[in-house]
Design a protein around this motif. Structure first.
Motif, PDB file in Angstrom:
ATOM      1  N   LEU A 151       0.802  -1.222   0.000  1.00  0.00           N
ATOM      2  CA  LEU A 151       0.000   0.000   0.000  1.00  0.00           C
ATOM      3  C   LEU A 151       0.843   1.284   0.000  1.00  0.00           C
ATOM      4  O   LEU A 151       0.464   2.239  -0.684  1.00  0.00           O
ATOM      5  N   PRO A 152       1.985   1.358   0.703  1.00  0.00           N
ATOM      6  CA  PRO A 152       2.788   2.592   0.605  1.00  0.00           C
ATOM      7  C   PRO A 152       3.265   2.871  -0.828  1.00  0.00           C
ATOM      8  O   PRO A 152       3.315   4.029  -1.254  1.00  0.00           O
ATOM      9  N   ASP A 153       3.586   1.816  -1.580  1.00  0.00           N
ATOM     10  CA  ASP A 153       4.003   1.978  -2.978  1.00  0.00           C
ATOM     11  C   ASP A 153       2.842   2.499  -3.816  1.00  0.00           C
ATOM     12  O   ASP A 153       2.990   3.433  -4.617  1.00  0.00           O
ATOM     13  N   ALA A 154       1.666   1.901  -3.618  1.00  0.00           N
ATOM     14  CA  ALA A 154       0.469   2.333  -4.345  1.00  0.00           C
ATOM     15  C   ALA A 154       0.119   3.775  -4.006  1.00  0.00           C
ATOM     16  O   ALA A 154      -0.321   4.542  -4.867  1.00  0.00           O
ATOM     17  N   GLU A 155       0.333   4.167  -2.753  1.00  0.00           N
ATOM     18  CA  GLU A 155       0.043   5.551  -2.329  1.00  0.00           C
ATOM     19  C   GLU A 155       0.862   6.551  -3.142  1.00  0.00           C
ATOM     20  O   GLU A 155       0.356   7.595  -3.571  1.00  0.00           O
ATOM     21  N   VAL A 156       2.115   6.227  -3.391  1.00  0.00           N
ATOM     22  CA  VAL A 156       2.985   7.112  -4.168  1.00  0.00           C
ATOM     23  C   VAL A 156       2.492   7.211  -5.609  1.00  0.00           C
ATOM     24  O   VAL A 156       2.432   8.302  -6.187  1.00  0.00           O
ATOM     25  N   VAL A 157       2.117   6.082  -6.199  1.00  0.00           N
ATOM     26  CA  VAL A 157       1.623   6.089  -7.579  1.00  0.00           C
ATOM     27  C   VAL A 157       0.333   6.898  -7.673  1.00  0.00           C
ATOM     28  O   VAL A 157       0.175   7.719  -8.586  1.00  0.00           O
ATOM     29  N   ARG A 167      -0.636   9.326  -5.802  1.00  0.00           N
ATOM     30  CA  ARG A 167      -0.270  10.738  -5.658  1.00  0.00           C
ATOM     31  C   ARG A 167       0.331  11.252  -6.963  1.00  0.00           C
ATOM     32  O   ARG A 167      -0.003  12.343  -7.433  1.00  0.00           O
ATOM     33  N   GLN A 168       1.227  10.484  -7.568  1.00  0.00           N
ATOM     34  CA  GLN A 168       1.890  10.902  -8.805  1.00  0.00           C
ATOM     35  C   GLN A 168       0.877  11.112  -9.925  1.00  0.00           C
ATOM     36  O   GLN A 168       1.039  12.014 -10.749  1.00  0.00           O
ATOM     37  N   LEU A 169      -0.170  10.304  -9.947  1.00  0.00           N
ATOM     38  CA  LEU A 169      -1.191  10.407 -10.998  1.00  0.00           C
ATOM     39  C   LEU A 169      -2.322  11.361 -10.639  1.00  0.00           C
ATOM     40  O   LEU A 169      -3.203  11.602 -11.455  1.00  0.00           O
ATOM     41  N   GLY A 170      -2.302  11.899  -9.419  1.00  0.00           N
ATOM     42  CA  GLY A 170      -3.390  12.782  -9.004  1.00  0.00           C
ATOM     43  C   GLY A 170      -4.697  12.047  -8.852  1.00  0.00           C
ATOM     44  O   GLY A 170      -5.755  12.578  -9.170  1.00  0.00           O
ATOM     45  N   CYS A 171      -4.642  10.818  -8.353  1.00  0.00           N
ATOM     46  CA  CYS A 171      -5.829   9.959  -8.266  1.00  0.00           C
ATOM     47  C   CYS A 171      -6.319   9.728  -6.841  1.00  0.00           C
ATOM     48  O   CYS A 171      -6.994   8.739  -6.570  1.00  0.00           O
ATOM     49  N   GLY A 172      -5.979  10.597  -5.913  1.00  0.00           N
ATOM     50  CA  GLY A 172      -6.475  10.435  -4.551  1.00  0.00           C
ATOM     51  C   GLY A 172      -5.715   9.367  -3.788  1.00  0.00           C
ATOM     52  O   GLY A 172      -4.596   8.999  -4.137  1.00  0.00           O
ATOM     53  N   ALA A 173      -6.337   8.851  -2.753  1.00  0.00           N
ATOM     54  CA  ALA A 173      -5.697   7.886  -1.860  1.00  0.00           C
ATOM     55  C   ALA A 173      -5.630   6.498  -2.495  1.00  0.00           C
ATOM     56  O   ALA A 173      -6.467   6.129  -3.321  1.00  0.00           O
ATOM     57  N   ALA A 174      -4.637   5.727  -2.070  1.00  0.00           N
ATOM     58  CA  ALA A 174      -4.523   4.336  -2.507  1.00  0.00           C
ATOM     59  C   ALA A 174      -5.505   3.484  -1.715  1.00  0.00           C
ATOM     60  O   ALA A 174      -5.586   3.590  -0.494  1.00  0.00           O
ATOM     61  N   LEU A 175      -6.239   2.642  -2.426  1.00  0.00           N
ATOM     62  CA  LEU A 175      -7.182   1.734  -1.785  1.00  0.00           C
ATOM     63  C   LEU A 175      -6.645   0.316  -1.708  1.00  0.00           C
ATOM     64  O   LEU A 175      -6.977  -0.426  -0.786  1.00  0.00           O
ATOM     65  N   ASP A 176      -5.815  -0.076  -2.694  1.00  0.00           N
ATOM     66  CA  ASP A 176      -5.297  -1.438  -2.739  1.00  0.00           C
ATOM     67  C   ASP A 176      -4.024  -1.474  -3.574  1.00  0.00           C
ATOM     68  O   ASP A 176      -3.792  -0.597  -4.411  1.00  0.00           O
ATOM     69  N   ALA A 177      -3.217  -2.490  -3.328  1.00  0.00           N
ATOM     70  CA  ALA A 177      -1.979  -2.720  -4.081  1.00  0.00           C
ATOM     71  C   ALA A 177      -1.970  -4.171  -4.542  1.00  0.00           C
ATOM     72  O   ALA A 177      -1.204  -4.993  -4.045  1.00  0.00           O
ATOM     73  N   PRO A 178      -2.850  -4.530  -5.492  1.00  0.00           N
ATOM     74  CA  PRO A 178      -2.960  -5.929  -5.926  1.00  0.00           C
ATOM     75  C   PRO A 178      -1.648  -6.467  -6.506  1.00  0.00           C
ATOM     76  O   PRO A 178      -0.859  -5.726  -7.101  1.00  0.00           O
TER      77      PRO A 178
END
Length: 170
Positions: free
Chosen positions: A84-90, A92-103
């Protein structure tokens, strides 16, 4: 559909140009075309000097298999240590809000081409994926069945990115 003159026609881009003026085209002048033929583009957000990222294989631009543009080619990211921390960065980088999952395990399908990143270890506060520790570019022990993915809330953070300069009629 747009209004007014159509200034470019016959655009032929390779995909590596930094702006439309560097693509082959039939000249900057009014062209006889209908606005129903207007072209548009949606670009992945990135910081200057940072790799471009995108999410593919799902509905919308804020969920899917993670792909990174590096050395002129799109490639994937291995799911080793992915979370999830990795997904959070992505997100943020895409301007897509909070990360919900990192499948993991190619949840949105297997990619093709190079696997650019492996052992990505973001803390979650980095501005882009490039700010996260990882194995060197292209050094991996993964296969595409291990492609990482991201699911974001999908809310554009206009305060951080402003309006998307890559969205609209061309």
């Amino acid at each position: 559909e747009g209004l007014g003159p159509i200034w470019l026609n016959g655009l032929r881009c390779r995909g590596t140009e930094e702006r439309l003026a560097l693509c082959r085209h039939r000249g900057w002048r009014p062209h006889v075309c209908a606005h129903e033929e207007d072209a548009s583009a949606v670009c992945s957000a990135s910081l200057p000097g940072r790799p471009t990222v995108r999410l593919v294989g799902a509905a919308g631009r804020c969920a899917g298999r993670l792909e990174v543009f590096h050395a002129g080619h799109w490639g994937t990211v291995c799911d080793d240590l992915w979370g999830l921390p990795d997904a959070e960065v992505v997100c943020r980088q895409l301007g897509c809000g909070a990360a919900l999952d990192a499948p993991q395990a190619a949840f949105f399908g297997e990619g093709t081409g190079p696997i650019w990143l492996d052992d990505v270890r973001c803390q979650g506060n980095e501005l882009s994926l490039l700010g996260c520790p990882a194995s060197p570019w292209g050094v991996t022990n993964c296969q595409h069945r291990e492609d990482a993915a991201v699911v974001c809330a999908g809310i554009r953070d206009a305060g951080a990115w402003g309006s998307c300069p890559c969205r609209g009629d061309a």
